[in-house]
Every structure is written in structure tokens, then in C-alpha cells.
Design a protein around this motif. Structure first.
Motif: not given
Length: 91
Positions: A20-35
Motif C-alpha cells: 500500500x505505501x509503495x503506491x503512495x510513495x511512488x504516486x507523489x514522486x518522492x526521492x529514492x531515499x525517502x522511498x
């Protein structure tokens, strides 16, 4: 060794939230280190793969082959399904 239901529950919950969180993090184009911090660090630390691995190994060592196989297959199947379910939720 008793059947490790608590390990299964924690791993299923963790896998669901990773999906679930992977989709949310990817949706907002967060930097790789945040993901990586959120998915691998926080949620990866929550799940108990090392405990799961040790429990399966202990079952094999104690010649509990059917229980070990059921635990192995069941845990992997349920956790992958939970991750997919979490990943499939659209907000």
C-alpha cells in the motif's frame, strides 16, 4: 515449537502495508531515499523474516516436515497476496 501464528500475522500486515505505501510513495514522486527509508527501513524492520526463517529451520530440524512445508508455503502465499492487495488499493 508451537505454530508461529504471531509471526505470520505480523508478516502479512507488514506486506500489506509495504504494498500500500509503495503506491503512495511512488504516486507523489518522492526521492529514492525517502522511498527506501519508508519501505525497506521502517516496514522492512517491522516484518520478521529472520524469525520466520529460524522457525522454518527449527521445524525441519525437529523433523516437523509437513508443518514446515505448510508454514513455508502458507506464509509466502499469504504475504505475497497481502502485498498485492495493498498495492492494488487506489486512493
Amino acid at each position: 515449537i508451537s505454530y508461529p501464528i504471531h509471526t505470520i500475522i505480523v508478516n502479512i500486515i507488514g506486506c500489506f502495508f509495504i504494498g500500500f505505501i509503495a503506491t503512495q510513495v511512488l504516486k507523489f514522486n518522492n526521492p529514492d531515499n525517502v522511498r527506501l527509508f519508508v519501505i525497506m527501513g521502517v516496514l522492512g524492520g517491522f516484518t520478521t523474516f529472520s524469525s520466520y526463517s529460524f522457525e522454518v529451520m527449527q521445524m525441519f530440524k525437529n523433523r516437523m516436515f509437513a508443518q514446515a512445508l505448510l508454514y513455508f508455503l502458507g506464509s509466502n502465499t499469504l504475504c505475497i497476496c497481502a502485498a498485492y492487495l495493498g498495492y492494488s488499493i487506489k486512493l
